[in-house]
Design a protein around this motif. Structure first.
Motif, PDB file in Angstrom:
ATOM      1  N   ILE A 160     -40.473  62.260  30.664  1.00  0.00           N
ATOM      2  CA  ILE A 160     -40.043  63.067  29.527  1.00  0.00           C
ATOM      3  C   ILE A 160     -41.064  62.879  28.411  1.00  0.00           C
ATOM      4  CG2 ILE A 160     -37.576  63.083  30.027  1.00  0.00           C
ATOM      5  CD1 ILE A 160     -37.270  60.745  28.048  1.00  0.00           C
ATOM      6  N   GLU A 161     -41.399  63.954  27.739  1.00  0.00           N
ATOM      7  CA  GLU A 161     -42.350  63.898  26.635  1.00  0.00           C
ATOM      8  C   GLU A 161     -41.576  63.720  25.338  1.00  0.00           C
ATOM      9  OE1 GLU A 161     -45.369  66.887  24.236  1.00  0.00           O
ATOM     10  OE2 GLU A 161     -45.087  67.192  26.394  1.00  0.00           O
ATOM     11  N   VAL A 162     -41.839  62.623  24.627  1.00  0.00           N
ATOM     12  CA  VAL A 162     -41.079  62.301  23.428  1.00  0.00           C
ATOM     13  C   VAL A 162     -41.909  62.336  22.157  1.00  0.00           C
ATOM     14  CG1 VAL A 162     -39.435  60.886  24.706  1.00  0.00           C
ATOM     15  CG2 VAL A 162     -41.471  59.831  23.709  1.00  0.00           C
ATOM     16  N   GLY A 163     -43.228  62.407  22.286  1.00  0.00           N
ATOM     17  CA  GLY A 163     -44.084  62.386  21.107  1.00  0.00           C
ATOM     18  C   GLY A 163     -45.530  62.494  21.503  1.00  0.00           C
ATOM     19  N   SER A 164     -46.404  61.916  20.697  1.00  0.00           N
ATOM     20  CA  SER A 164     -47.839  61.961  20.965  1.00  0.00           C
ATOM     21  C   SER A 164     -48.434  60.582  20.741  1.00  0.00           C
ATOM     22  CB  SER A 164     -48.531  62.990  20.056  1.00  0.00           C
ATOM     23  OG  SER A 164     -48.314  62.663  18.692  1.00  0.00           O
ATOM     24  N   LEU A 165     -49.593  60.345  21.345  1.00  0.00           N
ATOM     25  CA  LEU A 165     -50.260  59.063  21.190  1.00  0.00           C
ATOM     26  C   LEU A 165     -50.862  58.949  19.800  1.00  0.00           C
ATOM     27  CD1 LEU A 165     -52.157  58.593  24.577  1.00  0.00           C
ATOM     28  CD2 LEU A 165     -49.919  57.722  23.916  1.00  0.00           C
ATOM     29  N   TYR A 166     -50.821  57.767  19.263  1.00  0.00           N
ATOM     30  CA  TYR A 166     -51.443  57.526  17.963  1.00  0.00           C
ATOM     31  C   TYR A 166     -52.954  57.704  18.055  1.00  0.00           C
ATOM     32  CZ  TYR A 166     -52.988  55.032  13.798  1.00  0.00           C
ATOM     33  OH  TYR A 166     -53.597  54.689  12.604  1.00  0.00           O
ATOM     34  N   GLN A 167     -53.536  57.297  19.166  1.00  0.00           N
ATOM     35  CA  GLN A 167     -54.985  57.370  19.306  1.00  0.00           C
ATOM     36  C   GLN A 167     -55.498  58.800  19.334  1.00  0.00           C
ATOM     37  OE1 GLN A 167     -56.488  54.815  22.320  1.00  0.00           O
ATOM     38  NE2 GLN A 167     -58.575  55.568  22.246  1.00  0.00           N
ATOM     39  N   ASP A 168     -54.710  59.714  19.889  1.00  0.00           N
ATOM     40  CA  ASP A 168     -55.109  61.116  19.972  1.00  0.00           C
ATOM     41  C   ASP A 168     -53.840  61.959  20.011  1.00  0.00           C
ATOM     42  OD1 ASP A 168     -56.002  63.663  20.624  1.00  0.00           O
ATOM     43  OD2 ASP A 168     -57.621  62.932  21.906  1.00  0.00           O
ATOM     44  N   ALA A 169     -53.561  62.664  18.937  1.00  0.00           N
ATOM     45  CA  ALA A 169     -52.301  63.407  18.818  1.00  0.00           C
ATOM     46  C   ALA A 169     -52.200  64.558  19.798  1.00  0.00           C
ATOM     47  CB  ALA A 169     -52.136  63.930  17.388  1.00  0.00           C
ATOM     48  N   SER A 170     -53.307  64.939  20.434  1.00  0.00           N
ATOM     49  CA  SER A 170     -53.249  66.026  21.413  1.00  0.00           C
ATOM     50  C   SER A 170     -52.762  65.542  22.776  1.00  0.00           C
ATOM     51  CB  SER A 170     -54.631  66.661  21.572  1.00  0.00           C
ATOM     52  OG  SER A 170     -55.528  65.761  22.209  1.00  0.00           O
ATOM     53  N   VAL A 171     -52.651  64.246  22.970  1.00  0.00           N
ATOM     54  CA  VAL A 171     -52.196  63.697  24.248  1.00  0.00           C
ATOM     55  C   VAL A 171     -50.721  63.343  24.134  1.00  0.00           C
ATOM     56  CG1 VAL A 171     -52.515  61.880  25.966  1.00  0.00           C
ATOM     57  CG2 VAL A 171     -54.495  62.793  24.727  1.00  0.00           C
ATOM     58  N   PRO A 172     -49.869  63.914  24.982  1.00  0.00           N
ATOM     59  CA  PRO A 172     -48.430  63.640  24.870  1.00  0.00           C
ATOM     60  C   PRO A 172     -48.095  62.218  25.281  1.00  0.00           C
ATOM     61  CG  PRO A 172     -48.882  64.969  26.822  1.00  0.00           C
ATOM     62  CD  PRO A 172     -50.172  64.869  26.063  1.00  0.00           C
ATOM     63  N   ALA A 173     -47.097  61.661  24.618  1.00  0.00           N
ATOM     64  CA  ALA A 173     -46.552  60.351  24.987  1.00  0.00           C
ATOM     65  C   ALA A 173     -45.364  60.587  25.900  1.00  0.00           C
ATOM     66  CB  ALA A 173     -46.127  59.579  23.742  1.00  0.00           C
ATOM     67  N   ARG A 174     -45.426  60.030  27.086  1.00  0.00           N
ATOM     68  CA  ARG A 174     -44.390  60.269  28.092  1.00  0.00           C
ATOM     69  C   ARG A 174     -43.728  58.962  28.515  1.00  0.00           C
ATOM     70  NH1 ARG A 174     -44.404  65.295  30.324  1.00  0.00           N
ATOM     71  NH2 ARG A 174     -46.163  66.645  29.795  1.00  0.00           N
ATOM     72  N   PHE A 175     -42.418  59.043  28.716  1.00  0.00           N
ATOM     73  CA  PHE A 175     -41.669  57.927  29.280  1.00  0.00           C
ATOM     74  C   PHE A 175     -41.377  58.234  30.743  1.00  0.00           C
ATOM     75  CE2 PHE A 175     -39.511  56.575  25.023  1.00  0.00           C
ATOM     76  CZ  PHE A 175     -40.759  56.176  24.557  1.00  0.00           C
ATOM     77  N   LEU A 176     -41.393  57.202  31.577  1.00  0.00           N
ATOM     78  CA  LEU A 176     -41.034  57.336  32.985  1.00  0.00           C
ATOM     79  C   LEU A 176     -39.511  57.351  33.083  1.00  0.00           C
ATOM     80  CD1 LEU A 176     -43.568  54.734  34.446  1.00  0.00           C
ATOM     81  CD2 LEU A 176     -43.924  57.172  33.980  1.00  0.00           C
ATOM     82  N   THR A 177     -38.952  58.492  33.412  1.00  0.00           N
ATOM     83  CA  THR A 177     -37.510  58.704  33.289  1.00  0.00           C
ATOM     84  C   THR A 177     -36.693  57.674  34.050  1.00  0.00           C
ATOM     85  OG1 THR A 177     -37.947  61.078  33.091  1.00  0.00           O
ATOM     86  CG2 THR A 177     -35.674  60.412  33.507  1.00  0.00           C
ATOM     87  N   ASP A 178     -36.996  57.483  35.326  1.00  0.00           N
ATOM     88  CA  ASP A 178     -36.172  56.591  36.148  1.00  0.00           C
ATOM     89  C   ASP A 178     -36.296  55.136  35.703  1.00  0.00           C
ATOM     90  OD1 ASP A 178     -35.115  58.611  37.762  1.00  0.00           O
ATOM     91  OD2 ASP A 178     -36.868  58.603  39.060  1.00  0.00           O
ATOM     92  N   ASP A 179     -37.508  54.690  35.391  1.00  0.00           N
ATOM     93  CA  ASP A 179     -37.682  53.308  34.955  1.00  0.00           C
ATOM     94  C   ASP A 179     -37.064  53.081  33.574  1.00  0.00           C
ATOM     95  OD1 ASP A 179     -39.014  52.264  37.188  1.00  0.00           O
ATOM     96  OD2 ASP A 179     -40.894  53.138  36.541  1.00  0.00           O
TER      97      ASP A 179
END
Length: 574
Positions: A160-179
């Motif tokens: 699931i995409e919940v935000g963006s990386l601090y290092q580069d806002a164009s890269v989505p921050a994703r969580f591994l749903t099952d874990d």
């Protein structure tokens, strides 16, 4: 002693080797500045365990932009076999140059994983753990957007995409749903840093991808009624039905008995009365009045979730009172009877003790609480803000225990997520504080829930006050701004990851920023959560003083309405 950079030939060989990375994609904008391409920033001078130290190199090329290395940035170290990936944990200059020369800059790197070719198709992919450690002289490069995407976006894995990386806002921050969901997670942060918005962003993204979810939110501040729109089943004390006969005996004791010198006597009286009342209801419902031997209770226990009538309990107490002689102690009977009558007549407790009739509605109650079937509303938000404090712990204990028992008896066929706001209130760290059945119920879910598909999501601003056993079972930590050293130490002690140094800057994080560690992410990262849409924001009942005090804010009629709701333990519908 200075350490020389690797010769140009070695550098070229490393770049051209099997671990060489493709060219960087076009620059993207972040915070108004162009994102940096992959650039060499230094070379390794020390490797110790999971940490490496590199000496910064200054780019002498004309027109080269100033090189900037920040804590939390992702770097890569090409080796002959793989590309090792790590996070910058510290930047220092231990030997400032004298006489106008250049300072010696050191970068400490926490090694986290490596990029290796897939054995099947040869495509490069990221994996945690490092089997091929870098060595002296290996070059260090800043990761570009291509590297960040490869590391933080796991192919063929539900995310699931919940935000963006601090290092580069164009890269989505994703969580591994099952874990994330199957192994418990915790959101921590000081008041006002955006914990509720972060939790809302996570749950909204989960619901967007899973129409048949089963999520229960224990909302102690009435924040979430509007956060999930029509997809939420909204429950509050006015429409909550949690009958007293669903309580186990320990919870009944907490609700019905006093804590003084007569406590033990009241417990014994209540045990006999409840057991007898359950037998009477069972006989009446089956239309059978069978003679029983003394002590033959047909398998009924005081803990079994079977219906019984409070009127029967009161009648049994009266019967026992009538058999007592004047010289015997009657106070425990009278106090227990008075307490039951008070709860039954107090409308604040009507959701538990106020039903005039008793029916076996356990299936309906479980179906509504845990959304079976969910009927297009996969999340239940239970507003506990107006539940009387003296019984709040009992209510939470019952819901948590029912969730676990349902998961066990369904044999893992009903995966559920139980979200606990203000978790330190339910399960405090100090022994002897709080309501022990609630602590036991949450602890049991933390230890055994994943075996049956039941997961916990804990939210707290004081992790140092949360039961350490429960905290240690959370495999993913979403750490937002924490100001107190004690809370920071607890997070370090209970987080098992190779980038704990990142937690050193929890006091410096901005609103909606977090450091995420654990199994719910591909590797530790600093992120910024997406802004939640205005209509999906958790409700903040506190308006700004400067705004509220700039004009009249409450008149006599409004105060009378408040008093009326107060007396009736009601609240305007959200």
């Amino acid at each position: 002693m200075s350490v020389a950079a690797p010769p140009a030939a070695e550098k070229a060989e490393a770049v051209a080797g099997p671990s060489a990375e493709p060219e960087a994609p076009p620059f993207v904008e972040r915070r108004g500045l162009p994102a940096a391409p992959p650039r060499r920033i230094g070379h390794i001078v020390s490797v110790s365990g999971s940490q490496a130290i590199a000496v910064l190199e200054h780019d002498t090329a004309p027109d080269a932009p100033d090189m900037r290395v920040e804590i939390g940035q992702l770097v890569k170290i090409p080796t002959p076999v793989s590309t090792v990936v790590g996070l910058v944990s510290s930047v220092s200059s231990p030997s400032p140059a004298m006489g106008g020369g250049e300072d010696l800059g050191l970068v400490e790197i926490n090694l986290a994983g490596e990029v290796v070719p897939d054995a099947k198709d040869g495509r490069l992919g990221f994996r945690r753990g490092v089997t091929n450690l870098p060595t002296l002289g290996d070059m260090v490069l800043l990761a570009d957007r291509h590297d960040l995407t490869r590391v933080y976006t796991q192919p063929n894995v539900a995310t699931i995409e919940v935000g963006s990386l601090y290092q580069d806002a164009s890269v989505p921050a994703r969580f591994l749903t099952d874990d994330l969901l199957a192994k418990h997670f915790i959101v921590v942060g000081t008041t006002g840093c955006g914990k509720s918005c972060a939790l809302t962003a996570i749950l909204q993204r989960v619901l967007m991808q899973h129409d048949h979810a089963h999520i229960v939110v224990l909302d102690v501040h009435n924040e979430y009624p509007a956060a999930f729109g029509a997809r939420a089943e909204l429950i509050n004390p006015t429409n909550l039905h949690l009958p007293f006969w669903l309580l186990n005996f320990q919870e009944l004791v907490a609700a019905l008995t006093s804590g003084d010198a007569d406590h033990d006597a009241e417990v014994e009286i209540l045990s006999d009365a409840v057991l007898t009342a359950k037998r009477r209801y069972s006989d009446a419902s089956s239309s059978r009045q069978l003679a029983r031997r003394p002590g033959d209770l047909s398998g009924l226990t005081v803990d079994a979730p079977t219906p019984f009538r409070l009127s029967d309990v009161l009648a049994i107490i009266d019967e026992q009172l009538g058999k007592l002689e004047r010289t015997q102690k009657t106070m425990p009977y009278r106090r227990l009877k008075s307490r039951i009558e008070t709860l039954a007549s107090d409308q604040r407790y009507s959701f538990m003790f106020g039903s005039l009739t008793v029916q076996d509605t356990m299936t309906d109650i479980l179906g509504r609480l845990f959304r079976v079937p969910n009927d297009g509303r996969p999340i239940t938000v239970i507003d506990l803000s107006t539940v009387p404090p003296e019984i709040l712990d009992v209510v939470i204990s019952v819901i948590a225990r029912l969730a676990f028992d349902l998961a066990v008896w369904s044999k893992g066929g009903l995966p559920m997520l139980l979200v606990c706001e203000e978790a330190h209130r339910y399960a405090p760290a100090a022994v002897g504080q709080g309501f022990e059945p609630t602590r036991q119920a949450l602890s049991r879910i933390a230890k055994e829930g994943r075996k049956y598909g039941l997961s916990l999501a804990l939210v707290t601003q004081r992790p140092s006050e949360l039961d350490t056993t429960i905290l240690s079972q959370c495999s993913t930590a979403v750490a937002m701004r924490l100001s107190t050293e004690r809370d920071q130490q607890v997070m370090r002690a209970n987080t098992h990851d190779g980038a704990l140094d990142l937690l050193d800057f929890l006091p410096l994080l901005g609103d909606r920023e977090a450091i995420v560690l654990g199994q719910g992410v591909a590797m530790p990262m600093r992120i910024r959560f997406h802004d939640v849409a205005e209509k999906g924001l958790p409700r903040n009942l506190n308006s700004a003083f400067s705004d509220s005090w700039s004009r009249p804010n409450l008149d006599r009629a409004g105060l009378e309405a408040i008093v009326s709701r107060w007396r009736h333990a009601g609240r305007e519908k959200p």
